[in-house]
Design an enzyme around this catalytic site. Sequence first.
Site, PDB file in Angstrom:
ATOM      1  N   GLY A   9      48.687  35.906  23.176  1.00 33.74           N
ATOM      2  CA  GLY A   9      49.871  35.394  23.840  1.00 33.74           C
ATOM      3  C   GLY A   9      49.813  35.423  25.352  1.00 33.74           C
ATOM      4  N   LEU A  15      46.185  26.085  36.894  1.00 37.48           N
ATOM      5  CA  LEU A  15      45.656  25.837  38.226  1.00 37.48           C
ATOM      6  C   LEU A  15      45.622  27.144  38.996  1.00 37.48           C
ATOM      7  CD1 LEU A  15      46.293  22.776  40.475  1.00 37.48           C
ATOM      8  CD2 LEU A  15      46.191  25.066  41.472  1.00 37.48           C
ATOM      9  N   GLY A  16      44.432  27.478  39.479  1.00 35.77           N
ATOM     10  CA  GLY A  16      44.267  28.720  40.220  1.00 35.77           C
ATOM     11  C   GLY A  16      43.548  28.486  41.531  1.00 35.77           C
ATOM     12  N   LEU A  17      43.344  29.559  42.259  1.00 40.27           N
ATOM     13  CA  LEU A  17      42.642  29.504  43.536  1.00 40.27           C
ATOM     14  C   LEU A  17      41.233  30.017  43.360  1.00 40.27           C
ATOM     15  CD1 LEU A  17      42.628  29.106  46.648  1.00 40.27           C
ATOM     16  CD2 LEU A  17      43.314  31.510  46.831  1.00 40.27           C
ATOM     17  N   GLY A  18      40.244  29.175  43.638  1.00 35.71           N
ATOM     18  CA  GLY A  18      38.862  29.614  43.664  1.00 35.71           C
ATOM     19  C   GLY A  18      38.547  30.267  44.997  1.00 35.71           C
ATOM     20  N   ASP A  43      40.599  33.400  41.141  1.00 40.63           N
ATOM     21  CA  ASP A  43      39.266  33.504  40.553  1.00 40.63           C
ATOM     22  C   ASP A  43      38.315  34.124  41.573  1.00 40.63           C
ATOM     23  OD1 ASP A  43      37.404  32.544  38.229  1.00 40.63           O
ATOM     24  OD2 ASP A  43      36.374  32.012  40.099  1.00 40.63           O
ATOM     25  N   TYR A  48      30.542  36.953  45.580  1.00 40.17           N
ATOM     26  CA  TYR A  48      31.137  36.199  46.678  1.00 40.17           C
ATOM     27  C   TYR A  48      31.280  37.051  47.937  1.00 40.17           C
ATOM     28  CZ  TYR A  48      32.574  33.026  42.876  1.00 40.17           C
ATOM     29  OH  TYR A  48      32.605  32.188  41.785  1.00 40.17           O
ATOM     30  N   LYS A  77      33.708  38.612  38.009  1.00 34.79           N
ATOM     31  CA  LYS A  77      32.497  38.284  37.258  1.00 34.79           C
ATOM     32  C   LYS A  77      31.401  39.320  37.494  1.00 34.79           C
ATOM     33  CE  LYS A  77      33.618  33.442  38.133  1.00 34.79           C
ATOM     34  NZ  LYS A  77      34.406  33.637  39.379  1.00 34.79           N
ATOM     35  N   HIS A 110      28.556  36.185  34.778  1.00 35.75           N
ATOM     36  CA  HIS A 110      28.528  35.085  35.737  1.00 35.75           C
ATOM     37  C   HIS A 110      27.505  34.009  35.375  1.00 35.75           C
ATOM     38  CE1 HIS A 110      29.621  34.349  40.221  1.00 35.75           C
ATOM     39  NE2 HIS A 110      29.437  33.203  39.605  1.00 35.75           N
TER      40      HIS A 110
END
Length: 296
Positions: A9, A15-18, A43, A48, A77, A110
Amino acid sequence: MSSLVFANGDPMASLGLGTWKAGPGEVGGAVTAALELGYRHLDCASIYGNEAEIGASLERACAAGGLQRDQLWITSKLWNDCHAPEDVRPALERSLADLGLATLDLYLIHWPVAHRHGVMMPQEAPDQLSLEQRPIAATWSAMEELVRAGLVRHIGVSNFSQAKLATLLAEADLAPEVNQVERHPYLQQPELLAFCQANAIQLTAYAPLGSPPAGATSPLLSDPVISTIAAAHGTSAAQVLLAWGIACGTAVIPKSVHPQRLAANLAAAQLSLGASELAQITALDRSERFIDGSFW
């Protein structure tokens, strides 16, 4: 905002922010602006190199009193040098510490690629390990333990082919719940999407606007079909591309550090495309990758 809903659930905003390619000194401001605009899906990834700055922005946002942790969906990741089972939990704990979190909503392998521990990017052949030396099944078993320990709510993979997913499904106790891959109108991967949907695996599309070399503009943004549809709606090509990804039943995670573009990208979640427009975009598929993994 539409969501992808997991078996238990839990909803993940479509829609997200990379945060890939969002460098030090700019990603914190981008996250702050995004949260103020209404983004709730971030994300991230250890490779990164910006999770600590993201964590500081999250802390400020929550301390201000207008945002609760349970309103957010945070993904990170596992990098390629931590595929040995004994390295999986320490890698997660480093990301949790950097992000200032007690748990993650989603943790992904990843790449189906393994490096020697401590090697971020391989420089020579011995820096990489074969999947016989570092079996994905063993790494996945350690990922499952993170769920059982209450450190992660959901686990999944990134950059996995249908064949690798099928093998993992046959070996897993807890099935992967997400596959994050490059996907846009020039690389639609319909067989992979159908396989994921048939096996209750949500698909997240990275590079939904394309990812050309630095300094270049994505050809998707000037594609005549996309441009014509954008003009008909009075929107941008980027908004059409994102709306198409959401209409396909996937999540999209565009990256930007500019508040105006962040707002425009978020508004794409409200754009509805007609059946004929979706069909026109479907016809653009040309199996063209921007990120082909050849650097491995």
